[in-house]
Design an enzyme around this catalytic site. Structure first.
Site, mmCIF file in Angstrom:
data_model
loop_
_atom_site.group_PDB
_atom_site.id
_atom_site.type_symbol
_atom_site.label_atom_id
_atom_site.label_comp_id
_atom_site.label_asym_id
_atom_site.label_seq_id
_atom_site.Cartn_x
_atom_site.Cartn_y
_atom_site.Cartn_z
ATOM 1 N N TRP A 172 0.365 13.389 -6.878
ATOM 2 C CA TRP A 172 1.698 12.753 -7.066
ATOM 3 C C TRP A 172 2.139 12.858 -8.674
ATOM 4 O O TRP A 172 1.366 12.719 -9.426
ATOM 5 C CB TRP A 172 1.576 11.278 -6.762
ATOM 6 C CG TRP A 172 2.733 10.383 -6.967
ATOM 7 C CD1 TRP A 172 4.065 10.825 -6.473
ATOM 8 C CD2 TRP A 172 2.891 9.275 -7.841
ATOM 9 N NE1 TRP A 172 4.962 9.739 -6.835
ATOM 10 C CE2 TRP A 172 4.213 8.612 -7.481
ATOM 11 C CE3 TRP A 172 2.120 8.223 -8.424
ATOM 12 C CZ2 TRP A 172 4.698 7.418 -7.799
ATOM 13 C CZ3 TRP A 172 2.372 7.227 -8.992
ATOM 14 C CH2 TRP A 172 3.880 6.739 -8.617
ATOM 15 N N ASP A 253 -6.301 5.721 -5.548
ATOM 16 C CA ASP A 253 -4.965 5.364 -5.490
ATOM 17 C C ASP A 253 -4.622 5.147 -3.880
ATOM 18 O O ASP A 253 -4.763 6.055 -3.240
ATOM 19 C CB ASP A 253 -4.237 6.424 -6.002
ATOM 20 C CG ASP A 253 -2.702 6.162 -5.668
ATOM 21 O OD1 ASP A 253 -2.351 4.941 -5.440
ATOM 22 O OD2 ASP A 253 -1.784 6.819 -6.296
ATOM 23 N N LYS A 289 5.105 1.077 1.261
ATOM 24 C CA LYS A 289 4.913 2.039 2.313
ATOM 25 C C LYS A 289 4.518 1.070 3.486
ATOM 26 O O LYS A 289 5.456 0.952 4.611
ATOM 27 C CB LYS A 289 4.206 3.106 2.358
ATOM 28 C CG LYS A 289 5.108 4.065 1.870
ATOM 29 C CD LYS A 289 5.474 4.111 0.335
ATOM 30 C CE LYS A 289 4.226 4.490 -0.656
ATOM 31 N NZ LYS A 289 4.696 4.496 -2.157
HETATM 32 N N1 PLA Z 1 0.732 6.531 -5.478
HETATM 33 C C1 PLA Z 1 1.013 7.558 -4.686
HETATM 34 C C2 PLA Z 1 -0.059 8.404 -4.356
HETATM 35 C C3 PLA Z 1 2.359 7.617 -4.322
HETATM 36 O O1 PLA Z 1 2.729 8.468 -3.565
HETATM 37 C C4 PLA Z 1 3.062 6.655 -4.745
HETATM 38 C C5 PLA Z 1 4.684 6.589 -4.344
HETATM 39 C C6 PLA Z 1 2.940 5.772 -5.582
HETATM 40 C C7 PLA Z 1 1.458 5.685 -6.039
HETATM 41 C C8 PLA Z 1 3.802 4.568 -5.939
HETATM 42 O O2 PLA Z 1 4.377 3.726 -5.483
HETATM 43 P P1 PLA Z 1 4.901 2.424 -5.599
HETATM 44 O O3 PLA Z 1 4.786 2.083 -7.131
HETATM 45 O O4 PLA Z 1 6.314 2.468 -5.239
HETATM 46 O O5 PLA Z 1 3.961 1.355 -4.884
HETATM 47 N N2 PLA Z 1 5.350 7.894 -4.001
HETATM 48 C C9 PLA Z 1 6.581 7.895 -3.448
HETATM 49 C C10 PLA Z 1 7.697 7.136 -4.352
HETATM 50 C C11 PLA Z 1 6.900 7.361 -2.105
HETATM 51 C C12 PLA Z 1 7.815 7.734 -5.801
HETATM 52 O O6 PLA Z 1 7.669 8.972 -6.247
HETATM 53 O O7 PLA Z 1 7.715 6.813 -6.410
HETATM 54 C C13 PLA Z 1 6.895 9.480 -3.420
HETATM 55 O O8 PLA Z 1 7.976 9.844 -2.907
HETATM 56 O O9 PLA Z 1 6.097 10.268 -3.776
#
Ligand code: PLA
Length: 443
Positions: A172, A253, A289
């Site tokens: 991510w 995570d 989610k």
């Molecule tokens: N960890 C991972 C692996 C994630 O994909 C995301 C969110 C988070 C943590 C953090 O989410 P939160 O803080 O909202 O609980 N990833 C998303 C959104 C869904 C983003 O980038 O913020 C994504 O599209 O990858």
């Protein structure tokens, strides 16, 4: 990084390193020529920063007037009608909260809502977890998954002897920034093999095997983002053995519990095998989610320790991290989660709604794969069905992605990741047409 430098020095130099990394270009740098319209501002040297690689996709999407536009960038669940979904069970819990006139808006404690913390630990570690029963776990409510990772990172930077954290390649996009700014030094371990579109297990084991003793290792608990590729249970067990033998500290995570398989317990297995051996670890949980609480910013950080005494001391230090950062967390989202997790009927209803979301995503995988087969699109697309969770890591390159956005108004991240949760039966043909055109026309 010199061990004599203060945490704030380390943070500043880490930030400077991060901002000068080529991956972040164009860089939000420090110098710029002053234009006449800027004269007079003390901020005239500020350079416009690039949009976030994920959230910026939504910004671009919102500006596009096309009626056929499709946002497959950010991982946000949509219904078959393409609408955001508030779970029924969340509506019910909110109604309960509104009806309860005894509820007030006082500050929560620094660590958040106690009942929420207890129930969140039970959800990830299992109701009968010996670690919970022996009070070896401290759980603090944080601002969703991101806030939990950041608080955990800051705690480690202050109190853990090894300042290196290994993150998977790829991962991510926010992970390196969160941990760098927390004051840790970020390195990567091999994870994904583009040739097989699967796990590079050998590379992973080699890289963790040569990591310095004590290093922190970030692991996606399930539904790895962006690849949709998870280790098998046997592989998790091998990873556990290696990490424990090298005293590597796991930091899970868990942003997608229930979204990978549709089962909350199954998606927590990776975490539970590490906790079952009595060793220590950190876990960041998000309800964005799996309860659709994205904007409520509700999550938790748990640290599993060897003894209850250590856990208590760790919690006291987590409070010192949180208090100057945002003082204490928001009350509403955590109250919704607690209302659902405490009540057997609401809990069961939640699991059914969660499974329905996971199943709809899986059905989108099948529909997209069928649509590409029907078009005779060149290439092996079996990974669309094999990958797990919200995303398909398509293998499309940045040029092909740009083509699909320009010609088909389909928005996705430049690494070729598409959010399957943003698709519907109605939009699958449009996406399949776009992919077909991209792979046949753009190299
Ligand atoms: N960890 C991972 C692996 C994630 O994909 C995301 C969110 C988070 C943590 C953090 O989410 P939160 O803080 O909202 O609980 N990833 C998303 C959104 C869904 C983003 O980038 O913020 C994504 O599209 O990858």
């Amino acid at each position: 990084m010199s061990s004599s430098s203060s945490p704030s020095d380390r943070r500043l130099s880490a930030l400077a390193r991060h901002l000068s990394s080529p991956a972040e270009s164009p860089v939000a740098g420090v110098s710029a020529s002053i234009t006449s319209s800027d004269v007079g501002s003390v901020f005239s040297h500020v350079v416009r920063a690039p949009e976030d690689p994920i959230l910026g996709v939504t910004v671009a999407y919102n500006k596009d007037p096309s009626p056929v536009k499709l946002n497959l960038g950010v991982g946000a669940y949509r219904t078959e009608e393409g609408k955001p979904l508030v779970l029924n069970v969340v509506r019910k819990a909110e109604q309960q909260l509104v009806n309860d006139r005894s509820r007030v808006k006082e500050y929560l404690p620094i660590v958040g809502l106690a009942e929420f913390n207890k129930l969140s630990a039970k959800l990830i570690f299992g109701a009968d977890s010996p670690a919970i029963q022996s009070n070896r776990v401290t759980t603090v409510q944080c601002l969703s998954g991101t806030g939990s990772l950041r608080v955990g990172g800051e705690f480690l930077a202050r109190h853990y002897h090894q300042q290196i954290i290994y993150i998977p390649l790829p991962t991510w996009g926010n992970h390196p920034k969160v941990f760098t700014l927390a004051g840790l030094s970020v390195k990567t371990y091999r994870y994904y093999d583009p040739a097989t579109r699967g796990l590079d297990f050998k590379g992973l084991m080699e890289d963790l095997g040569s990591a310095p003793s004590g290093a922190v290792v970030l692991l996606h608990a399930c539904a790895h983002n962006p690849t949709g590729v998870d280790p098998s249970l046997q592989q998790w067990e091998q990873i556990r053995q290696l990490m424990r033998s090298k005293k590597l500290l796991p930091f899970f995570d868990s942003a997608y519990q229930g979204f990978a398989s549709g089962s909350l317990d199954k998606d927590a297995q990776s975490v539970r095998i590490f906790v079952a051996d009595g060793g220590e670890c950190l876990v960041a949980q998000s309800y964005a989610k799996n309860m659709g609480l994205y904007g409520e910013r509700v999550g938790a950080l748990s640290i599993v320790c060897k003894t209850a005494d250590v856990a208590g001391k760790v919690e006291s230090q987590l409070k010192l991290v949180i208090r100057p950062m945002y003082s204490n967390p928001p009350i509403h989202g955590a109250s919704i989660v607690a209302a659902i997790l405490r009540d057997r009927n609401l809990y069961n209803e939640w699991t059914i709604e969660l499974k329905a979301m996971a199943d709809r995503i899986i059905s989108m995988r099948h529909q997209l794969s069928d649509a590409l087969r029907a078009r005779g699109t060149p290439g092996d697309w079996s990974h669309i069905i094999k990958q797990i969770g919200m995303f398909t890591f398509t293998g499309l390159n940045a040029k092909q992605v740009a083509f699909m956005t320009k010609e088909y108004h389909i928005y996705m991240t430049a690494d070729g990741r598409i959010s399957m949760a943003g698709l519907s039966s109605r939009t699958v043909p449009h996406l399949a047409d776009a992919i077909h055109a991209a792979v046949t026309r753009v190299v």
